[in-house]
Design a protein around this motif. Structure first.
Motif, PDB file in Angstrom:
ATOM      1  N   VAL A  62      -3.514  -3.270   0.283  1.00  7.06           N
ATOM      2  CA  VAL A  62      -3.044  -4.111  -1.001  1.00  7.06           C
ATOM      3  C   VAL A  62      -2.541  -5.370  -0.539  1.00  7.06           C
ATOM      4  O   VAL A  62      -1.576  -5.300   0.205  1.00  7.06           O
ATOM      5  N   SER A  63      -3.191  -6.550  -1.155  1.00  3.71           N
ATOM      6  CA  SER A  63      -2.543  -7.858  -0.828  1.00  3.71           C
ATOM      7  C   SER A  63      -1.803  -8.430  -2.091  1.00  3.71           C
ATOM      8  O   SER A  63      -0.847  -9.109  -1.670  1.00  3.71           O
ATOM      9  N   GLN A  64      -2.306  -8.044  -3.264  1.00  2.00           N
ATOM     10  CA  GLN A  64      -1.301  -8.567  -4.406  1.00  2.00           C
ATOM     11  C   GLN A  64      -1.305  -7.526  -5.600  1.00  2.00           C
ATOM     12  O   GLN A  64      -2.645  -6.894  -5.756  1.00  2.00           O
ATOM     13  N   ALA A  65      -0.426  -7.467  -6.371  1.00  2.00           N
ATOM     14  CA  ALA A  65      -0.438  -6.592  -7.353  1.00  2.00           C
ATOM     15  C   ALA A  65       0.628  -6.975  -8.238  1.00  2.00           C
ATOM     16  O   ALA A  65       1.593  -7.558  -8.256  1.00  2.00           O
ATOM     17  N   THR A  75       0.797  -1.265   0.024  1.00  2.00           N
ATOM     18  CA  THR A  75       0.014   0.113  -0.147  1.00  2.00           C
ATOM     19  C   THR A  75       0.897   1.330  -0.182  1.00  2.00           C
ATOM     20  O   THR A  75       0.661   2.289  -0.714  1.00  2.00           O
ATOM     21  N   TRP A  76       1.778   1.207   0.890  1.00  2.09           N
ATOM     22  CA  TRP A  76       2.924   2.404   0.872  1.00  2.09           C
ATOM     23  C   TRP A  76       3.487   2.555  -0.561  1.00  2.09           C
ATOM     24  O   TRP A  76       3.668   3.805  -1.006  1.00  2.09           O
ATOM     25  N   LEU A  77       3.815   1.371  -1.127  1.00  4.51           N
ATOM     26  CA  LEU A  77       4.630   1.271  -2.479  1.00  4.51           C
ATOM     27  C   LEU A  77       3.762   1.954  -3.670  1.00  4.51           C
ATOM     28  O   LEU A  77       4.089   2.515  -4.394  1.00  4.51           O
ATOM     29  N   LEU A  78       2.470   1.492  -3.423  1.00  7.60           N
ATOM     30  CA  LEU A  78       1.546   2.197  -4.328  1.00  7.60           C
ATOM     31  C   LEU A  78       1.380   3.638  -4.251  1.00  7.60           C
ATOM     32  O   LEU A  78       1.454   4.411  -5.260  1.00  7.60           O
ATOM     33  N   TRP A  79       1.243   4.332  -3.153  1.00  7.82           N
ATOM     34  CA  TRP A  79       1.219   5.646  -2.772  1.00  7.82           C
ATOM     35  C   TRP A  79       2.735   6.431  -3.231  1.00  7.82           C
ATOM     36  O   TRP A  79       2.557   7.317  -3.808  1.00  7.82           O
ATOM     37  N   ARG A  80       3.695   5.706  -3.112  1.00  8.43           N
ATOM     38  CA  ARG A  80       5.130   6.222  -3.498  1.00  8.43           C
ATOM     39  C   ARG A  80       5.196   6.211  -4.994  1.00  8.43           C
ATOM     40  O   ARG A  80       5.700   7.340  -5.677  1.00  8.43           O
ATOM     41  N   MET A 104       0.198  -1.998 -12.138  1.00  9.74           N
ATOM     42  CA  MET A 104      -0.459  -2.106 -13.314  1.00  9.74           C
ATOM     43  C   MET A 104      -1.355  -3.307 -13.500  1.00  9.74           C
ATOM     44  O   MET A 104      -1.227  -4.208 -12.560  1.00  9.74           O
ATOM     45  N   GLY A 105      -2.586  -3.314 -14.354  1.00 14.41           N
ATOM     46  CA  GLY A 105      -3.371  -4.567 -14.187  1.00 14.41           C
ATOM     47  C   GLY A 105      -4.237  -4.723 -13.279  1.00 14.41           C
ATOM     48  O   GLY A 105      -4.654  -3.790 -12.352  1.00 14.41           O
ATOM     49  N   ARG A 106      -4.063  -5.730 -12.456  1.00 14.14           N
ATOM     50  CA  ARG A 106      -4.880  -6.454 -11.555  1.00 14.14           C
ATOM     51  C   ARG A 106      -4.293  -6.116 -10.259  1.00 14.14           C
ATOM     52  O   ARG A 106      -2.991  -6.191  -9.750  1.00 14.14           O
ATOM     53  N   VAL A 107      -5.169  -5.527  -9.272  1.00 16.26           N
ATOM     54  CA  VAL A 107      -4.766  -5.471  -7.794  1.00 16.26           C
ATOM     55  C   VAL A 107      -5.657  -5.876  -6.946  1.00 16.26           C
ATOM     56  O   VAL A 107      -6.964  -5.864  -7.383  1.00 16.26           O
ATOM     57  N   VAL A 108      -5.394  -6.567  -5.997  1.00 15.65           N
ATOM     58  CA  VAL A 108      -6.100  -7.337  -5.068  1.00 15.65           C
ATOM     59  C   VAL A 108      -6.173  -6.726  -3.644  1.00 15.65           C
ATOM     60  O   VAL A 108      -4.863  -6.163  -2.929  1.00 15.65           O
ATOM     61  N   LEU A 109      -7.160  -6.157  -3.124  1.00 17.44           N
ATOM     62  CA  LEU A 109      -7.279  -5.540  -1.762  1.00 17.44           C
ATOM     63  C   LEU A 109      -7.874  -6.516  -0.843  1.00 17.44           C
ATOM     64  O   LEU A 109      -8.767  -7.016  -1.096  1.00 17.44           O
ATOM     65  N   ARG A 110      -7.282  -6.350   0.553  1.00 21.12           N
ATOM     66  CA  ARG A 110      -7.787  -7.234   1.371  1.00 21.12           C
ATOM     67  C   ARG A 110      -7.960  -6.604   3.126  1.00 21.12           C
ATOM     68  O   ARG A 110      -7.121  -5.663   3.072  1.00 21.12           O
ATOM     69  N   GLY A 111      -8.871  -6.816   3.555  1.00 20.59           N
ATOM     70  CA  GLY A 111      -8.914  -6.255   5.150  1.00 20.59           C
ATOM     71  C   GLY A 111      -9.522  -7.319   6.085  1.00 20.59           C
ATOM     72  O   GLY A 111      -9.801  -8.575   5.746  1.00 20.59           O
ATOM     73  N   VAL A 112      -9.590  -7.107   7.321  1.00 21.30           N
ATOM     74  CA  VAL A 112      -9.714  -7.907   8.425  1.00 21.30           C
ATOM     75  C   VAL A 112     -11.260  -7.758   8.972  1.00 21.30           C
ATOM     76  O   VAL A 112     -11.661  -8.572   9.703  1.00 21.30           O
TER      77      VAL A 112
END
Length: 229
Positions: free
Chosen positions: A119-122, A56-61, A81-89
């Motif tokens: 961000v869980s996977q990108a 998530t930090w890397l996406l921001w940067r 780029m392409g698909r990104v997967v977000l997850r929470g608890v």
């Protein structure tokens, strides 16, 4: 006392903890599963959760398009780029997948991050000098999957194998450099006081978040130049 015991017994029956005879049901068989669940929770809040914070930090940067770290005297740029997967608890939505060329930088993804997902996977593109690499990075163990390496220069099969191994090591080293940079920030005092607030502003579309990102990048550049003398 008898009334309270009766109430507890009825509650246990309603939960399925005991049967009509008052004896424990076979749910006890799942003690091992319960322990696995606790282990998964610990992993989620430990290594995997830290990996999600990193992505998530890397996406921001990365949105600035500037080099994020230096590796072998060359800046490394990152593009989601392409698909990104977000997850929470917790919450109504605990997983979200977004597809599209620049979907990771969309308002929908940023709003989801603001609501507590990470961000869980990108799928990432790494640009190092004239070379471009692509890889899917997973947060659980920061695994690099489905890597696409730069075009090989060697013609002989044995040389191509050595070159492919070399490029794979280069890709892994760049990911390690980015993780190391994140951990230094994450362990610092500025994380909770400056970085997280700036990220939240960015998620909400506040220009201050973008300004903070630019300032942080410029400050990091000055520090790197000072370190090199």
């Amino acid at each position: 006392m008898a009334g309270r015991e009766q109430a507890r017994a009825e509650a246990a029956f309603m939960r399925g903890d005991v049967g009509v005879d008052g004896g424990a049901t076979e749910e006890k068989q799942d003690e091992a599963e319960a322990e696995k669940g606790k282990a998964r929770e610990a992993l989620l809040r430990g290594r995997a959760y830290l990996g999600r914070e990193f992505l998530t930090w890397l996406l921001w940067r990365s949105e600035s398009g500037d080099p994020l770290v230096e590796y072998e005297n060359e800046g490394v740029k990152v593009l989601y780029m392409g698909r990104v997967v977000l997850r929470g608890v917790a919450g109504d939505v605990t997983e979200l997948s977004a597809k599209g060329t620049l979907a990771p930088y969309s308002e929908q993804v940023k709003h989801s991050l603001d609501r507590g997902l990470l961000v869980s996977q990108a799928r990432l593109r790494f640009t190092h000098g004239e070379k471009e690499y692509e890889a899917t990075v997973d947060s659980e163990f920061l695994d690099v999957r489905a890597a696409k390496l730069p075009a090989l220069m060697s013609e002989e099969e044995d040389d191509q194998l050595s070159e492919r191994l070399f490029l794979t090591e280069q890709l892994a080293a760049m990911v390690d450099a980015l993780v190391k940079d994140f951990l230094a920030v994450r362990a610092g005092r500025a994380w909770s006081k400056q970085v997280v607030p700036a990220m939240k502003e960015w998620m909400r579309g506040d220009e201050k978040g973008a300004d903070a990102l630019s300032k942080a990048a410029r400050a990091k550049g000055r520090e790197a130049r000072a370190a090199r003398g």
